[in-house]
Design a protein around this motif. Sequence first.
Motif, PDB file in Angstrom:
ATOM      1  N   ASN A 235       0.932  -1.267   0.146  1.00 29.80           N
ATOM      2  CA  ASN A 235       0.006  -0.089  -0.028  1.00 29.80           C
ATOM      3  C   ASN A 235       0.844   1.190   0.031  1.00 29.80           C
ATOM      4  N   ARG A 258      -7.111  -3.284   0.952  1.00 31.02           N
ATOM      5  CA  ARG A 258      -7.209  -2.015   1.826  1.00 31.02           C
ATOM      6  C   ARG A 258      -6.013  -1.031   1.512  1.00 31.02           C
ATOM      7  N   TRP A 259      -5.988   0.134   1.179  1.00 33.53           N
ATOM      8  CA  TRP A 259      -4.945   0.952   0.916  1.00 33.53           C
ATOM      9  C   TRP A 259      -4.359   1.744   2.284  1.00 33.53           C
ATOM     10  N   PRO A 263     -10.986   2.519   6.970  1.00 38.34           N
ATOM     11  CA  PRO A 263     -11.831   1.995   5.908  1.00 38.34           C
ATOM     12  C   PRO A 263     -12.696   3.173   5.127  1.00 38.34           C
ATOM     13  N   THR A 267     -10.972   4.459  -1.922  1.00 42.63           N
ATOM     14  CA  THR A 267      -9.643   4.375  -2.619  1.00 42.63           C
ATOM     15  C   THR A 267      -9.803   3.473  -4.248  1.00 42.63           C
ATOM     16  N   ARG A 277      -6.960  -6.994  -6.627  1.00 40.38           N
ATOM     17  CA  ARG A 277      -6.859  -6.402  -5.415  1.00 40.38           C
ATOM     18  C   ARG A 277      -7.295  -7.777  -4.543  1.00 40.38           C
TER      19      ARG A 277
END
Length: 278
Positions: A235, A258-259, A263, A267, A277
Motif C-alpha cells: 500500500n 485496503r490501501w 476504511p 480508494t 486486489r
Amino acid sequence: MVIVRAYNGLGNQMFQYALGRHLALLNGTELKIDTGAFADDPLREYELHRFKVRGSIASAAEVAHFREMEAADPQHYLRLMQKSRLFDPAILQARGEIYLHGFWQTERYFTQIRELLLDEFQLRTPPAEGAMKMAGRIEASNAVAVHVRRSDYVTNPKTTLHHGVLPLEYYQEAMRRMAGMVPDPVFFIFSDDPQWARENITPPGPAVCIEGNDASNGHEDLRLMRTCKHFIIANSSFSWWGAWLSGNPGKRVIAPLRWFAKPEIDTRDIVPPQWIRI
C-alpha cells in the motif's frame, strides 16, 4: 503557468508531477515545481531532479506572486486542492494560472501521457555495475517484484494509524496466487527493511532479496523494480509506480484491497482496474 506543490516521498512526488505535467500540456504552458515544503521536512527531500523531468523549480517570488494574484483575480488564478482520493474530472478541465496542491494518486489524471511519463521517469544517471548485474538477472527470469514497506509504517504511530501495515498473510496469499498465474516465477524482494523481509517473507519458489539501497537512493530500487515482469505491491505509491512503469504488456499486478488503515477513505481510483486486489 502551472505550479505543482511537491512534497512527501518519491512516489507521491511522481504523482504530483504527472498531473502537473499533463495539466501544463493541456493549458499549453510551462510547468513549475514548488519545492518549498521540503525546507520544513527533515525526513524528505526533493527527488524528481534525478529523473528526466521537464519543468523548472518555482522561485519563492513566483509562489508569492501567485498567492497575491489569486486573492486579486480568483477567476484566472486557480488554487486547486485535492478534495478526496477519487478522480475529479474538473481538475483536468481547469484553465488559467494554476497551483496544484494534493497527492493526486490515480492514473486517471495522466493515462493520456503515459508514453511521455515512461520516458521522463527514466533516471538521468546510468546504473552502477552491481545494479546492472542485478538488472540482468531480473531480465533473464520471469521476475516478480515483491515490495515490503515498513520503516515509518511501523515506527511512526501517526503513519501506522493512517496507512496500516500489511500482514504477512497478504504476501503469502499474493505469492501463492502469482505462482499459479505465471510460469517459473523468481521473486525479487524489495524492502526498506531487508533483514525483516529476508527473515519473514517466504516465496513459493526462487527468491532474491535486493539490498544495498536506502532512503537516500531508493530511486535505484525503483529502476530495478520497473524492470520486473510482474508485481506484488504494498500500500505504497513507491511500488505503485514500479508496477505502472513496467513495459511488460502481459504483467500481472496484485495490490492490497485496503490501501489505508481507515476504511472510510474511498480508494477505488488509486489502483488501476486491471490490477488484482486482495
